[in-house]
Motif scaffolding. Structure first.
Motif, short mmCIF file in Angstrom:
data_model
loop_
_atom_site.label_atom_id
_atom_site.label_comp_id
_atom_site.label_asym_id
_atom_site.label_seq_id
_atom_site.Cartn_x
_atom_site.Cartn_y
_atom_site.Cartn_z
N GLN A 63 3.96 -6.87 10.10
CA GLN A 63 3.16 -5.88 9.82
C GLN A 63 1.82 -6.14 10.21
O GLN A 63 1.13 -7.01 9.51
CB GLN A 63 3.06 -5.23 8.43
CG GLN A 63 4.50 -4.72 7.98
CD GLN A 63 4.46 -4.31 6.57
OE1 GLN A 63 3.74 -3.31 6.18
NE2 GLN A 63 5.00 -4.93 5.57
N LYS A 64 1.11 -5.32 11.25
CA LYS A 64 -0.03 -5.58 11.73
C LYS A 64 -1.16 -4.44 11.41
O LYS A 64 -2.22 -4.59 12.04
CB LYS A 64 -0.25 -5.84 13.18
CG LYS A 64 0.86 -6.62 13.83
CD LYS A 64 0.74 -8.25 13.50
CE LYS A 64 1.43 -9.12 14.25
NZ LYS A 64 1.99 -10.22 13.69
N ASP A 65 -0.85 -3.69 10.71
CA ASP A 65 -1.67 -2.53 10.49
C ASP A 65 -2.40 -2.43 9.09
O ASP A 65 -2.93 -1.39 8.58
CB ASP A 65 -0.93 -1.24 10.56
CG ASP A 65 0.32 -1.19 9.43
OD1 ASP A 65 0.72 -2.11 8.96
OD2 ASP A 65 0.74 0.04 9.30
N ASP A 66 -2.55 -3.83 8.52
CA ASP A 66 -3.56 -3.74 7.19
C ASP A 66 -4.11 -5.27 7.41
O ASP A 66 -3.96 -5.96 8.20
CB ASP A 66 -2.58 -3.40 6.03
CG ASP A 66 -1.54 -4.49 5.81
OD1 ASP A 66 -1.39 -5.54 6.39
OD2 ASP A 66 -0.56 -4.13 4.98
N GLU A 67 -4.57 -5.52 6.17
CA GLU A 67 -5.38 -6.93 6.29
C GLU A 67 -4.57 -8.21 5.56
O GLU A 67 -4.91 -9.26 5.47
CB GLU A 67 -6.61 -6.94 5.44
CG GLU A 67 -7.78 -5.90 5.85
CD GLU A 67 -8.81 -5.79 5.08
OE1 GLU A 67 -9.60 -6.82 4.70
OE2 GLU A 67 -9.14 -4.82 4.48
N MET A 68 -3.04 -7.80 5.61
CA MET A 68 -2.32 -9.00 4.96
C MET A 68 -2.42 -10.18 5.70
O MET A 68 -2.64 -11.24 5.13
CB MET A 68 -0.89 -8.54 4.81
CG MET A 68 0.14 -9.60 4.05
SD MET A 68 -0.70 -9.88 2.22
CE MET A 68 -0.30 -8.44 1.55
N ASN A 69 -2.51 -10.39 7.01
CA ASN A 69 -2.49 -11.64 7.85
C ASN A 69 -3.86 -12.23 7.63
O ASN A 69 -3.58 -13.47 7.70
CB ASN A 69 -2.10 -11.27 9.28
CG ASN A 69 -0.62 -11.38 9.40
OD1 ASN A 69 0.22 -11.86 8.71
ND2 ASN A 69 -0.31 -10.20 10.19
N PHE A 70 -4.81 -11.56 7.47
CA PHE A 70 -6.24 -12.27 7.03
C PHE A 70 -6.06 -13.03 5.55
O PHE A 70 -6.36 -14.09 5.49
CB PHE A 70 -7.23 -11.31 6.84
CG PHE A 70 -8.39 -11.54 6.34
CD1 PHE A 70 -9.42 -12.39 6.86
CD2 PHE A 70 -8.99 -11.11 4.84
CE1 PHE A 70 -10.59 -12.64 6.41
CE2 PHE A 70 -9.93 -11.84 4.34
CZ PHE A 70 -10.88 -12.34 5.02
N PHE A 71 -5.46 -12.36 4.84
CA PHE A 71 -5.15 -12.89 3.17
C PHE A 71 -4.37 -14.13 3.52
O PHE A 71 -4.71 -15.05 2.82
CB PHE A 71 -4.66 -12.06 2.30
CG PHE A 71 -5.65 -10.70 2.02
CD1 PHE A 71 -7.07 -10.80 1.70
CD2 PHE A 71 -5.16 -9.50 2.20
CE1 PHE A 71 -7.87 -9.79 1.70
CE2 PHE A 71 -5.96 -8.32 1.98
CZ PHE A 71 -7.32 -8.57 1.76
N ILE A 72 -3.19 -14.01 4.15
CA ILE A 72 -2.41 -15.13 4.24
C ILE A 72 -3.17 -16.37 4.74
O ILE A 72 -2.99 -17.48 4.51
CB ILE A 72 -1.20 -14.76 5.24
CG1 ILE A 72 -0.23 -13.78 4.34
CG2 ILE A 72 -0.32 -16.08 5.52
CD1 ILE A 72 0.87 -13.16 5.26
N GLU A 73 -3.91 -16.03 6.14
CA GLU A 73 -4.84 -17.08 6.52
C GLU A 73 -5.58 -17.80 5.50
O GLU A 73 -6.08 -19.08 5.37
CB GLU A 73 -5.58 -16.61 7.81
CG GLU A 73 -4.90 -16.41 8.81
CD GLU A 73 -5.59 -15.53 10.04
OE1 GLU A 73 -6.79 -15.39 9.80
OE2 GLU A 73 -4.90 -14.59 10.77
N LYS A 74 -6.36 -17.00 4.67
CA LYS A 74 -7.01 -17.38 3.54
C LYS A 74 -6.43 -18.29 2.58
O LYS A 74 -6.86 -19.64 2.34
CB LYS A 74 -7.78 -16.20 2.71
CG LYS A 74 -8.94 -15.86 3.63
CD LYS A 74 -10.26 -16.45 3.50
CE LYS A 74 -11.27 -15.78 4.33
NZ LYS A 74 -12.41 -16.76 4.28
#
Length: 194
Positions: A63-74
């Motif tokens: 899913q690329k339409d929210d900030e989840m991947n940013f949070f996973i990277e953190k």
């Protein structure tokens, strides 16, 4: 060393923020860098069980339409993770649940990529249900093969209005003890002298 603290409250400066900040201050005194990342109030969808993360195995949610991947990277970049949540109907906030489900699925799909990190729940509550929220976060850490530092009591602070949690002296001391124990654990795991 670094600890990322996810604030699962939609109130950026509410009791969950103050609880996380208390833990991070002690970690800072121990020479461990900390950062609060605002999770609550973000538009985050739940896991769709599409299992694309098992196909791509790239450490990212499909899913690329929210900030989840940013949070996973953190989470991946940190040695330790704090997940702070207010208690909503005896459990974690919607955003915390979305993070647990999606980050957890991506982690499993990528060889348990959170394994060996330290993780602790930090819960703010008005009255009841704190242990359910505390358990939900720790279940995530456990299944992710993370190491969970504990405190002198469950990591719970009580307060109604923003900042009221700082009046809960037992809660504040519990968070400070958690900070000291997490620092000790991180130093043991990642090899710095205690």
């Amino acid at each position: 060393m670094k600890v990322v603290a996810f604030n699962g409250s939609p109130r950026p400066q509410g009791n969950t923020f103050h609880s996380l900040k208390t833990v991070l201050e002690v970690l800072g005194e121990e020479g461990i860098e900390g950062e609060i990342v605002q999770l609550g109030g973000k538009r985050l969808a739940g896991c769709r069980a599409c299992f694309k993360c098992y196909e791509t195995r790239d450490g990212r949610c499909a899913q690329k339409d929210d900030e989840m991947n940013f949070f996973i990277e953190k989470a991946l970049a940190a040695n330790g993770i704090l997940i702070g949540s207010p208690v909503y109907f005896s459990n974690v906030s919607t955003e915390v649940k979305a993070f647990i489900d999606r980050c957890g699925m991506v982690a499993k799909a990528n060889g348990d990529m959170l394994r060996g990190k330290a993780g602790a729940a930090v819960i703010s509550v008005r009255r009841a249900g704190a242990t359910f929220a505390y358990s939900a976060v720790n279940f995530f850490f456990g299944i992710s093969q993370m190491v969970i530092p504990c405190s002198s009591y469950w990591n719970v602070g009580i307060g109604m209005g923003p900042g009221d949690v700082l009046k809960d002296q037992e809660g504040v001391e519990t968070f400070k003890t958690l900070g000291r124990n997490m620092a000790r654990l991180l130093k043991q795991i990642f090899g710095r002298a205690i």
